[in-house]
Scaffold this motif. Structure first.
Motif, PDB file in Angstrom:
ATOM      1  N   ILE A 161       8.352  25.771  54.320  1.00 25.05           N
ATOM      2  CA  ILE A 161       8.965  26.882  53.605  1.00 25.05           C
ATOM      3  C   ILE A 161      10.009  26.281  52.685  1.00 25.05           C
ATOM      4  O   ILE A 161      10.512  25.183  52.928  1.00 25.05           O
ATOM      5  CB  ILE A 161       9.619  27.913  54.551  1.00 25.05           C
ATOM      6  CG1 ILE A 161      10.750  27.259  55.362  1.00 25.05           C
ATOM      7  CG2 ILE A 161       8.596  28.561  55.450  1.00 25.05           C
ATOM      8  CD1 ILE A 161      11.620  28.266  56.101  1.00 25.05           C
ATOM      9  N   GLY A 162      10.343  26.988  51.623  1.00 23.58           N
ATOM     10  CA  GLY A 162      11.371  26.460  50.754  1.00 23.58           C
ATOM     11  C   GLY A 162      11.663  27.364  49.579  1.00 23.58           C
ATOM     12  O   GLY A 162      11.039  28.406  49.393  1.00 23.58           O
ATOM     13  N   GLU A 163      12.621  26.920  48.813  1.00 24.56           N
ATOM     14  CA  GLU A 163      12.981  27.579  47.568  1.00 24.56           C
ATOM     15  C   GLU A 163      13.104  26.487  46.529  1.00 24.56           C
ATOM     16  O   GLU A 163      13.892  25.543  46.698  1.00 24.56           O
ATOM     17  CB  GLU A 163      14.292  28.342  47.719  1.00 24.56           C
ATOM     18  CG  GLU A 163      14.643  29.141  46.491  1.00 24.56           C
ATOM     19  CD  GLU A 163      15.824  30.067  46.695  1.00 24.56           C
ATOM     20  OE1 GLU A 163      16.288  30.610  45.690  1.00 24.56           O
ATOM     21  OE2 GLU A 163      16.284  30.234  47.831  1.00 24.56           O
ATOM     22  N   GLY A 164      12.311  26.576  45.490  1.00 24.10           N
ATOM     23  CA  GLY A 164      12.209  25.542  44.468  1.00 24.10           C
ATOM     24  C   GLY A 164      13.532  24.951  44.031  1.00 24.10           C
ATOM     25  O   GLY A 164      14.409  25.648  43.561  1.00 24.10           O
ATOM     26  N   GLY A 165      13.690  23.652  44.219  1.00 28.06           N
ATOM     27  CA  GLY A 165      14.871  22.934  43.799  1.00 28.06           C
ATOM     28  C   GLY A 165      16.100  23.113  44.662  1.00 28.06           C
ATOM     29  O   GLY A 165      17.142  22.532  44.388  1.00 28.06           O
TER      30      GLY A 165
ATOM     31  N   GLN B 123       9.012  34.572  43.598  1.00 26.80           N
ATOM     32  CA  GLN B 123      10.285  34.378  42.918  1.00 26.80           C
ATOM     33  C   GLN B 123      10.972  33.070  43.305  1.00 26.80           C
ATOM     34  O   GLN B 123      12.134  33.049  43.679  1.00 26.80           O
ATOM     35  CB  GLN B 123      11.204  35.568  43.179  1.00 26.80           C
ATOM     36  CG  GLN B 123      10.637  36.860  42.654  1.00 26.80           C
ATOM     37  CD  GLN B 123      11.553  38.046  42.897  1.00 26.80           C
ATOM     38  OE1 GLN B 123      12.621  37.920  43.474  1.00 26.80           O
ATOM     39  NE2 GLN B 123      11.132  39.206  42.451  1.00 26.80           N
ATOM     40  N   GLY B 124      10.246  31.995  43.242  1.00 29.13           N
ATOM     41  CA  GLY B 124      10.812  30.669  43.516  1.00 29.13           C
ATOM     42  C   GLY B 124      10.784  30.262  44.976  1.00 29.13           C
ATOM     43  O   GLY B 124      11.034  29.119  45.317  1.00 29.13           O
ATOM     44  N   GLN B 125      10.500  31.189  45.865  1.00 29.76           N
ATOM     45  CA  GLN B 125      10.396  30.867  47.283  1.00 29.76           C
ATOM     46  C   GLN B 125       8.919  30.698  47.624  1.00 29.76           C
ATOM     47  O   GLN B 125       8.057  31.330  47.019  1.00 29.76           O
ATOM     48  CB  GLN B 125      11.010  31.960  48.141  1.00 29.76           C
ATOM     49  CG  GLN B 125      12.496  32.112  47.903  1.00 29.76           C
ATOM     50  CD  GLN B 125      13.099  33.199  48.784  1.00 29.76           C
ATOM     51  OE1 GLN B 125      12.402  33.949  49.436  1.00 29.76           O
ATOM     52  NE2 GLN B 125      14.418  33.269  48.783  1.00 29.76           N
ATOM     53  N   TYR B 126       8.651  29.824  48.582  1.00 27.22           N
ATOM     54  CA  TYR B 126       7.264  29.575  48.944  1.00 27.22           C
ATOM     55  C   TYR B 126       7.142  29.273  50.427  1.00 27.22           C
ATOM     56  O   TYR B 126       8.120  28.946  51.095  1.00 27.22           O
ATOM     57  CB  TYR B 126       6.698  28.401  48.132  1.00 27.22           C
ATOM     58  CG  TYR B 126       7.353  27.093  48.489  1.00 27.22           C
ATOM     59  CD1 TYR B 126       6.850  26.305  49.516  1.00 27.22           C
ATOM     60  CD2 TYR B 126       8.477  26.642  47.825  1.00 27.22           C
ATOM     61  CE1 TYR B 126       7.448  25.112  49.872  1.00 27.22           C
ATOM     62  CE2 TYR B 126       9.086  25.457  48.161  1.00 27.22           C
ATOM     63  CZ  TYR B 126       8.565  24.689  49.193  1.00 27.22           C
ATOM     64  OH  TYR B 126       9.171  23.514  49.542  1.00 27.22           O
ATOM     65  N   LYS B 127       5.933  29.383  50.909  1.00 25.77           N
ATOM     66  CA  LYS B 127       5.610  28.902  52.244  1.00 25.77           C
ATOM     67  C   LYS B 127       4.113  28.643  52.280  1.00 25.77           C
ATOM     68  O   LYS B 127       3.337  29.280  51.569  1.00 25.77           O
ATOM     69  CB  LYS B 127       6.046  29.871  53.335  1.00 25.77           C
ATOM     70  CG  LYS B 127       5.349  31.201  53.367  1.00 25.77           C
ATOM     71  CD  LYS B 127       5.906  32.039  54.515  1.00 25.77           C
ATOM     72  CE  LYS B 127       5.296  33.414  54.543  1.00 25.77           C
ATOM     73  NZ  LYS B 127       5.803  34.200  55.684  1.00 25.77           N
TER      74      LYS B 127
END
Length: 114
Positions: A53-57, A35-39
């Protein structure tokens, strides 16, 4: 977007090593998107490693390391968010005090619209 940039850099680095005749084993590799978060994280046999790690945009944070040709261990960490991209590392020079004071002043006293 930062995720794709960093992933591309990792891919190109590994591709370059492979094309140069160096078969570098990948010791660890993981990635998750939800859901837009990644690692993601990776580590190779020759000392190259990184994670993010992050959250798109919205934000991204991570670190990486490698061993330079002279045997020096290089490490960096970064954060990217609404306040911009900030990086610290063993190979990144510190901002001189007089420059930091100037930046702080400009931030506290933005130019007025005419």
């Amino acid at each position: 977007m930062l995720f794709l940039n960093h992933l591309l850099l990792v891919f190109l680095a590994l591709l370059g090593l492979t094309l140069a005749g160096h078969q570098v084993p990948i010791l660890k590799q993981s990635q998750e998107m939800n859901q837009g978060q990644y690692k993601y994280a990776y580590e190779t046999d020759n000392g190259i490693a990184g994670q993010e790690i992050g959250e798109g945009g919205k934000f991204a944070a991570g670190n990486g390391q490698w061993v330079a040709d002279d045997g020096t261990h290089v490490f960096y960490e970064f954060t990217a968010d609404k306040d911009g991209y900030r990086v610290k590392g063993s190979h990144v020079p510190e901002i001189p005090e007089y420059i930091q004071r100037s930046l702080d002043y400009i931030r506290a006293h933005p130019p007025k619209e005419i």
